[in-house]
Design an enzyme around this catalytic site. Structure first.
Site, short mmCIF file in Angstrom:
data_model
loop_
_atom_site.label_atom_id
_atom_site.label_comp_id
_atom_site.label_asym_id
_atom_site.label_seq_id
_atom_site.Cartn_x
_atom_site.Cartn_y
_atom_site.Cartn_z
N ASP A 35 -58.48 30.75 5.58
CA ASP A 35 -59.87 30.81 5.12
C ASP A 35 -60.35 29.38 4.92
OD1 ASP A 35 -62.24 31.03 3.72
OD2 ASP A 35 -61.55 32.67 2.46
N TYR A 169 -74.69 16.76 3.99
CA TYR A 169 -73.78 16.27 5.03
C TYR A 169 -73.53 14.77 4.89
CZ TYR A 169 -71.60 15.66 9.59
OH TYR A 169 -70.72 15.35 10.60
N LYS A 173 -69.77 13.42 3.94
CA LYS A 173 -69.06 12.56 4.89
C LYS A 173 -68.78 11.19 4.27
CE LYS A 173 -67.95 13.58 8.47
NZ LYS A 173 -66.72 14.30 8.90
N VAL A 201 -72.25 13.99 18.96
CA VAL A 201 -71.78 15.05 19.87
C VAL A 201 -72.62 16.30 19.69
CG1 VAL A 201 -69.79 16.40 20.59
CG2 VAL A 201 -69.46 14.08 19.69
#
Length: 291
Positions: A35, A169, A173, A201
């Protein structure tokens, strides 16, 4: 050259490996269910990994976490944190183990897994014993984090804070990169810790949780998945490591970023703040400490 066994434990969707063509007489594939946001299954996965590796070396720990999702709704499994923080820093895991026999100069084990801080804690002794290389998949977006925004991390990263996906995000990061620095300090000369960027990407599904999908059609620097993967794989065997131990970010074009690009992340106090101990993580998650 003699054919020597190399074990690879990789993360990703099982359906991807169903399409891979390989020689079943010299390669084997096994699936370890997990999970993505449950620290208990992270611990179970770590134990299964150690059981599979046994006395062999663990050559590479590949930390490929990534989720772009707003902090909306309750934390998963009762966590006080938003899901993206749990996934991107504490525990993202979706593991597929691949045991392969290839031509190599020595016996190695390559652990290729999406995980983060907690998994590294669980595998720490093995990493030290193996003199492993730890590769954190990072992002150039860490440059978007400014000193003022760091102050908002404790509130924004809480479950249901309402912070949007891009803010979360960038923050997670950046914290992940703080973790790379922290582990470099902790492991010292016993292991090599690098942060590697795949580039911009498209086609990975990273933004599938966003309310509005950005238009990426006209981005000049966009890369496909294969190109991004090649950039990441460069970190596996990169040998021209900088003399400065804090210069750890390898760009998607194969150069080492100067430290002033990510100066905010060099704050050791900030690294310590966002890199809890194994015991503190397990206490908060209600996990028995027996690994």
């Amino acid at each position: 050259m003699t054919s020597i066994a190399r074990t690879v434990v990789a993360t990703g969707a099982s359906s991807a490996f169903e399409k891979v063509q390989y020689n079943a007489t010299t390669h084997s594939v096994s699936i370890l269910p997990l999970d993505l946001a449950d620290l208990r299954t992270v611990k179970s996965f770590a134990q299964q990994t150690l059981d599979n590796v046994k006395r062999d070396e663990l050559d590479i720990l590949f930390l490929n976490a990534g989720m772009n999702k707003a902090a909306k709704g309750p934390g998963v499994h009762g966590s006080p944190w938003c899901e993206a923080y749990v996934v991107n820093h504490l525990c993202k895991l979706n593991a597929i183990g691949i045991s392969a026999r290839i031509n190599s100069g020595r016996s190695t084990d390559r652990l290729d897994t999406t995980a983060q801080h907690y998994l590294t804690h669980l595998l720490r002794e093995k990493l030290v014993a193996s003199h492993s290389r730890v590769i954190v998949v990072s992002s150039g977006l860490i440059r978007a984090v400014k000193e003022d925004s760091i102050k908002s991390f404790p509130s924004n990263l809480k479950a249901d804070s309402g912070a949007d996906g891009f803010a979360i995000y960038h923050a997670t990061k950046f914290i992940q990169f703080l973790g790379a620095h922290w582990w470099r300090r902790q492991l010292g000369s016993a292991a090599t810790v690098l942060a590697v960027s795949p580039g911009l990407v498209v086609g990975t599904g990273l933004g599938r949780h966003l309310d509005e999908q950005p238009n990426l059609d006209n981005l000049p620097d966009k890369l496909n998945v294969e190109e991004g993967a090649k950039n990441l794989l460069r970190g596996f065997d990169q040998s021209d490591l900088p003399e400065d131990p804090e210069q750890i970010f390898l760009t998607s074009w194969g150069e080492w970023w100067a430290k002033d690009v990510y100066g905010l992340s060099l704050d050791k106090g900030l690294q310590d703040q966002w890199c809890p101990s194994k015991e503190d993580i397990e206490k908060e998650a209600g996990i028995a400490s027996n690994l």
